[in-house]
Structure formats: C-alpha cells, structure tokens
Design an enzyme around this catalytic site. Structure first.
Site, PDB file in Angstrom:
ATOM      1  N   ARG A  26      -4.205  -3.279  16.259  1.00  0.00           N
ATOM      2  CA  ARG A  26      -2.876  -3.913  16.269  1.00  0.00           C
ATOM      3  C   ARG A  26      -1.816  -2.875  15.892  1.00  0.00           C
ATOM      4  O   ARG A  26      -2.138  -1.709  15.677  1.00  0.00           O
ATOM      5  CB  ARG A  26      -2.844  -5.090  15.297  1.00  0.00           C
ATOM      6  CG  ARG A  26      -3.056  -4.655  13.873  1.00  0.00           C
ATOM      7  CD  ARG A  26      -2.917  -5.788  12.883  1.00  0.00           C
ATOM      8  NE  ARG A  26      -3.141  -5.274  11.529  1.00  0.00           N
ATOM      9  CZ  ARG A  26      -2.639  -5.806  10.437  1.00  0.00           C
ATOM     10  NH1 ARG A  26      -1.906  -6.885  10.509  1.00  0.00           N
ATOM     11  NH2 ARG A  26      -2.870  -5.292   9.244  1.00  0.00           N
ATOM     12  N   ASP A  69     -14.378   2.448   9.897  1.00  0.00           N
ATOM     13  CA  ASP A  69     -13.513   2.665   8.733  1.00  0.00           C
ATOM     14  C   ASP A  69     -13.313   4.180   8.619  1.00  0.00           C
ATOM     15  O   ASP A  69     -14.273   4.919   8.352  1.00  0.00           O
ATOM     16  CB  ASP A  69     -14.216   2.105   7.484  1.00  0.00           C
ATOM     17  CG  ASP A  69     -13.406   2.312   6.215  1.00  0.00           C
ATOM     18  OD1 ASP A  69     -12.482   3.152   6.210  1.00  0.00           O
ATOM     19  OD2 ASP A  69     -13.702   1.629   5.218  1.00  0.00           O
ATOM     20  N   VAL A  70     -12.081   4.633   8.816  1.00  0.00           N
ATOM     21  CA  VAL A  70     -11.848   6.085   8.855  1.00  0.00           C
ATOM     22  C   VAL A  70     -12.169   6.778   7.529  1.00  0.00           C
ATOM     23  O   VAL A  70     -12.364   7.991   7.503  1.00  0.00           O
ATOM     24  CB  VAL A  70     -10.387   6.433   9.274  1.00  0.00           C
ATOM     25  CG1 VAL A  70     -10.115   6.010  10.705  1.00  0.00           C
ATOM     26  CG2 VAL A  70      -9.370   5.855   8.307  1.00  0.00           C
ATOM     27  N   TYR A 115       1.472   6.465  -1.283  1.00  0.00           N
ATOM     28  CA  TYR A 115       1.689   6.555   0.177  1.00  0.00           C
ATOM     29  C   TYR A 115       2.455   7.834   0.532  1.00  0.00           C
ATOM     30  O   TYR A 115       2.092   8.554   1.470  1.00  0.00           O
ATOM     31  CB  TYR A 115       2.455   5.301   0.622  1.00  0.00           C
ATOM     32  CG  TYR A 115       2.669   5.174   2.110  1.00  0.00           C
ATOM     33  CD1 TYR A 115       1.620   4.818   2.955  1.00  0.00           C
ATOM     34  CD2 TYR A 115       3.929   5.365   2.676  1.00  0.00           C
ATOM     35  CE1 TYR A 115       1.820   4.671   4.335  1.00  0.00           C
ATOM     36  CE2 TYR A 115       4.143   5.219   4.039  1.00  0.00           C
ATOM     37  CZ  TYR A 115       3.086   4.867   4.866  1.00  0.00           C
ATOM     38  OH  TYR A 115       3.294   4.721   6.218  1.00  0.00           O
ATOM     39  N   ALA A 155       2.599  10.605  -1.127  1.00  0.00           N
ATOM     40  CA  ALA A 155       1.711  11.771  -1.317  1.00  0.00           C
ATOM     41  C   ALA A 155       0.749  11.900  -0.144  1.00  0.00           C
ATOM     42  O   ALA A 155       0.519  13.005   0.374  1.00  0.00           O
ATOM     43  CB  ALA A 155       0.933  11.623  -2.626  1.00  0.00           C
ATOM     44  N   LYS A 183       1.137  10.870   2.947  1.00  0.00           N
ATOM     45  CA  LYS A 183       1.822  11.224   4.194  1.00  0.00           C
ATOM     46  C   LYS A 183       2.391  12.647   4.150  1.00  0.00           C
ATOM     47  O   LYS A 183       2.501  13.320   5.176  1.00  0.00           O
ATOM     48  CB  LYS A 183       2.915  10.193   4.502  1.00  0.00           C
ATOM     49  CG  LYS A 183       2.354   8.792   4.823  1.00  0.00           C
ATOM     50  CD  LYS A 183       1.433   8.820   6.038  1.00  0.00           C
ATOM     51  CE  LYS A 183       0.991   7.439   6.478  1.00  0.00           C
ATOM     52  NZ  LYS A 183       0.155   7.464   7.687  1.00  0.00           N
ATOM     53  N   ILE A 188       9.309   0.904  11.520  1.00  0.00           N
ATOM     54  CA  ILE A 188       8.781   0.357  12.778  1.00  0.00           C
ATOM     55  C   ILE A 188       8.324  -1.082  12.528  1.00  0.00           C
ATOM     56  O   ILE A 188       7.664  -1.356  11.513  1.00  0.00           O
ATOM     57  CB  ILE A 188       7.584   1.202  13.294  1.00  0.00           C
ATOM     58  CG1 ILE A 188       7.916   2.712  13.272  1.00  0.00           C
ATOM     59  CG2 ILE A 188       7.165   0.755  14.692  1.00  0.00           C
ATOM     60  CD1 ILE A 188       9.113   3.142  14.102  1.00  0.00           C
TER      61      ILE A 188
HETATM   62  P1  NAP Z   1      -0.527  -1.985  10.606  1.00  0.00           P
HETATM   63  O1  NAP Z   1       0.228  -2.916  11.480  1.00  0.00           O
HETATM   64  O2  NAP Z   1      -0.915  -2.417   9.234  1.00  0.00           O
HETATM   65  O3  NAP Z   1      -1.805  -1.480  11.411  1.00  0.00           O
HETATM   66  C1  NAP Z   1      -2.705  -0.597  10.828  1.00  0.00           C
HETATM   67  C2  NAP Z   1      -4.023  -0.694  11.557  1.00  0.00           C
HETATM   68  O4  NAP Z   1      -4.964   0.170  10.887  1.00  0.00           O
HETATM   69  C3  NAP Z   1      -4.608  -2.092  11.511  1.00  0.00           C
HETATM   70  O5  NAP Z   1      -5.178  -2.419  12.768  1.00  0.00           O
HETATM   71  C4  NAP Z   1      -5.662  -1.975  10.416  1.00  0.00           C
HETATM   72  O6  NAP Z   1      -6.755  -2.887  10.564  1.00  0.00           O
HETATM   73  C5  NAP Z   1      -6.144  -0.569  10.619  1.00  0.00           C
HETATM   74  N1  NAP Z   1      -6.834  -0.044   9.437  1.00  0.00           N
HETATM   75  C6  NAP Z   1      -6.572  -0.286   8.129  1.00  0.00           C
HETATM   76  N2  NAP Z   1      -7.438   0.362   7.355  1.00  0.00           N
HETATM   77  C7  NAP Z   1      -8.283   1.035   8.189  1.00  0.00           C
HETATM   78  C8  NAP Z   1      -9.400   1.881   7.994  1.00  0.00           C
HETATM   79  N3  NAP Z   1      -9.856   2.162   6.756  1.00  0.00           N
HETATM   80  N4  NAP Z   1     -10.032   2.381   9.069  1.00  0.00           N
HETATM   81  C9  NAP Z   1      -9.599   2.085  10.317  1.00  0.00           C
HETATM   82  N5  NAP Z   1      -8.554   1.295  10.576  1.00  0.00           N
HETATM   83  C10 NAP Z   1      -7.899   0.781   9.508  1.00  0.00           C
HETATM   84  O7  NAP Z   1       0.311  -0.627  10.394  1.00  0.00           O
HETATM   85  P2  NAP Z   1       1.272   0.148  11.405  1.00  0.00           P
HETATM   86  O8  NAP Z   1       2.656  -0.135  10.993  1.00  0.00           O
HETATM   87  O9  NAP Z   1       0.839  -0.059  12.794  1.00  0.00           O
HETATM   88  O10 NAP Z   1       0.963   1.652  10.940  1.00  0.00           O
HETATM   89  C11 NAP Z   1       0.238   2.582  11.736  1.00  0.00           C
HETATM   90  C12 NAP Z   1       0.437   3.964  11.142  1.00  0.00           C
HETATM   91  O11 NAP Z   1       1.826   4.301  11.155  1.00  0.00           O
HETATM   92  C13 NAP Z   1      -0.013   4.079   9.688  1.00  0.00           C
HETATM   93  O12 NAP Z   1      -0.588   5.352   9.462  1.00  0.00           O
HETATM   94  C14 NAP Z   1       1.279   3.962   8.920  1.00  0.00           C
HETATM   95  O13 NAP Z   1       1.196   4.565   7.652  1.00  0.00           O
HETATM   96  C15 NAP Z   1       2.220   4.687   9.857  1.00  0.00           C
HETATM   97  N6  NAP Z   1       3.632   4.372   9.668  1.00  0.00           N
HETATM   98  C16 NAP Z   1       4.091   3.112   9.896  1.00  0.00           C
HETATM   99  C17 NAP Z   1       5.450   2.843   9.720  1.00  0.00           C
HETATM  100  C18 NAP Z   1       6.054   1.488   9.951  1.00  0.00           C
HETATM  101  O14 NAP Z   1       7.263   1.337   9.723  1.00  0.00           O
HETATM  102  N7  NAP Z   1       5.327   0.503  10.407  1.00  0.00           N
HETATM  103  C19 NAP Z   1       6.312   3.870   9.312  1.00  0.00           C
HETATM  104  C20 NAP Z   1       5.798   5.136   9.088  1.00  0.00           C
HETATM  105  C21 NAP Z   1       4.454   5.380   9.283  1.00  0.00           C
HETATM  106  P3  NAP Z   1      -6.660  -4.370   9.908  1.00  0.00           P
HETATM  107  O15 NAP Z   1      -5.516  -5.030  10.563  1.00  0.00           O
HETATM  108  O16 NAP Z   1      -7.959  -5.000  10.272  1.00  0.00           O
HETATM  109  O17 NAP Z   1      -6.471  -4.155   8.459  1.00  0.00           O
END
Ligand code: NAP
Length: 251
Positions: free
Chosen positions: A20, A67-68, A158, A160, A162, A191
């Site tokens: 997702r 799980d990464v 977080y 640290a 990133k 996002i």
């Molecule tokens: P998200 O909607 O929470 O999606 C994260 C996905 O990673 C989910 O499908 C989750 O699975 C999966 N996940 C969680 N723990 C995991 C693990 N140990 N191994 C494998 N998969 C795992 O988050 P997102 O907003 O799409 O974020 C994606 C990336 O962008 C992340 O690295 C986040 O830090 C980065 N980011 C996001 C934003 C933002 O504004 N959204 C901004 C900056 C950076 P489950 O749903 O089953 O838990």
C-alpha cells in the site's frame, strides 16, 4: 525518439513495503512502463492483493511476505526472484515506519524498531540484491529517505534512521559506481498515505499550510522521481538525494 523509457520494459523491479501507500504507487507507475514487478510486504494478504491488482495492467508480478528487518526473509525473497526471473535490475527500499514520541518519553523499543526497519532494512535488502546486480555489472537502487532527515521534533528515531539512509546512499553510490550500480535516494515531504493520515488533524493542517504548492504529495509524485532515477535518463547520476516536497523546506 531517443529518450524513451524502453530500458524499463521487462526490467525486474523489487519494491519493499509495496502492499500500500507510496510503495504501491511506485509499483503502479513501473507497471505502466512494462516492468516486471515484485511486491513485498510484511502482510501477505496485502502483498498478494496488490500484486493481483498490478497484474491487471498486463505485466508479470510476484508477491512475497518479507519483513525487511529480518535478513533471512530478505535473502530468501531475493534468491527466489533471481531464480524465477534470472536478474534484478532495480531495487526500491521503500518499507518504513514511524513510532513518534518526544525523546524524554521515547522507549528503547521505539528507537530500535524504527532503526531496524528503516535503516537496517535498507541495508538488508541492498546487501542481498547487490550480490545479484554485481554479476550483471548493472543496477539501480533507490532508497526512500525523508524531509525529516533534517531533524524533526518528536521524531528523533525516525529522523536518525532517514539521515542514516542518506549517508548510506552517498557512501554506497561511490563504492558501487565502478561496478555499474547506481545508488540514489528520494526525500519525500508530506505525502498522503496511511502514515500521514495518523498525524493529529491540527498538526496535519499546519503542515499542509506550510507546503508552498498548497497540496499534499501523492504516491505518484514520488514514483515519477524514482522512475527517472531508475531509468537511463539518470545514467550519470549516483550518490545523490532528490527532494520531492512541493517546495517545503522543513516540517
Ligand atoms: P505506509 O502507508 O505506512 O506504507 C508502508 C508500507 O510498508 C506498508 O505496506 C507496510 O505494511 C510496509 N511495512 C511496514 N513494516 C514493514 C517491514 N518490516 N517490512 C516490510 N514492509 C513493511 O507508509 P508510506 O507513507 O507509504 O511510506 C513509504 C516510505 O516513504 C517509508 O519509508 C516512509 O518513511 C517514507 N516517507 C513517507 C512520507 C509520507 O509523507 N508519507 C514522507 C517521507 C518519507 P503494513 O501496512 O502491513 O504495515
């Protein structure tokens, strides 16, 4: 025409945490360019459902529960992809979590889990995939950092993790360049995903107001930058970080 994304057709792309959110958005955009997509997620049902949805675009997909933060799971997934499809062209280290809290109340588990998934997870997947890419003497790795790498109160763990991803990207980009493997990072701003949906409404509104473009980013906005970095258009770009944030300079 000279500059198409033909190099992405049939390219094997692994995207972690792609059940997702941003990861799924990345998978959709690569599928639009004919890549072969590997959906991996911590949740098996989500991974399977997303892979089936992406396959409807007419591309081949594989899905894995992975799980990464667990090296053995990552190794098994990478070995299976290499056995089935014979190569890995692109790795997107997207899986990431937040466990926010002010530092004085931050528990050791809160620190460790975020580091384990966001930073060590990026190491684990890269370590396994590089073994395959080095034999082909080519590959592109794109890591997901964050605007929070600049330091965000309530996100010491977080931020640290990133910031660590940025140092990792810059070191590895230089180290792997002679092997034909490029390593870059994207630093998203705000996002719209489940991750930002859980921010308290008042704070979320403040953040949205601070974005010069006056809208949250969408997963596709991140995906397009990743597509560029993965493609031949970025053939001389490595060890770099691109901010994709609608002009936002800090949270
Ligand atoms: P998200 O909607 O929470 O999606 C994260 C996905 O990673 C989910 O499908 C989750 O699975 C999966 N996940 C969680 N723990 C995991 C693990 N140990 N191994 C494998 N998969 C795992 O988050 P997102 O907003 O799409 O974020 C994606 C990336 O962008 C992340 O690295 C986040 O830090 C980065 N980011 C996001 C934003 C933002 O504004 N959204 C901004 C900056 C950076 P489950 O749903 O089953 O838990």
């Amino acid at each position: 025409m000279k500059y198409q994304f033909e190099d992405l057709k049939d390219a094997v792309v692994i995207i972690t945490g792609s059940g997702r959110g941003i990861g799924k958005g990345i998978a959709e955009v690569f599928a639009d360019y004919g890549s072969k997509i590997v959906i991996t997620d911590i949740d098996a049902d989500t991974a399977k459902a997303t892979a089936a949805e992406i396959a409807q675009k007419g591309v081949e997909t594989l899905s894995y529960i992975c799980d990464v933060s667990k090296y053995d799971q990552v190794e098994a997934m990478v070995a299976d992809v290499a056995a089935k499809w014979g190569k890995i062209d692109i790795l997107v280290n997207n899986a990431g979590i937040t466990m926010d809290g002010m530092f004085l109340r931050m528990k050791p588990e809160q620190w460790q889990k975020v580091i384990d998934i966001n930073l060590t997870g990026t190491y684990n997947c890269t370590s396994a995939v590089v073994q395959v890419m080095r034999k082909a003497k080519k590959g592109a790795i794109i890591n997901i950092s964050s605007i929070a790498a600049g330091g965000n109160p309530g996100q010491a763990n977080y931020s640290a993790s990133k910031a660590g991803v940025i140092g990792f990207t810059k070191a590895l980009g230089k180290e792997l360049a002679p092997m034909g493997i490029r390593v870059n990072a994207i630093a998203p701003g705000f996002i719209q995903t489940a991750m930002t949906d859980k921010i308290p409404e008042k704070l979320r509104e403040q953040m949205l107001q601070a974005i010069p473009m006056k809208r949250p980013g969408q997963p596709e906005d991140i995906a397009k930058a990743i597509l560029f970095l993965a493609s031949g258009l970025a053939s001389y770009i490595t060890a770099q970080v691109i901010d994709v944030n609608g002009g936002l300079s800090s949270l």
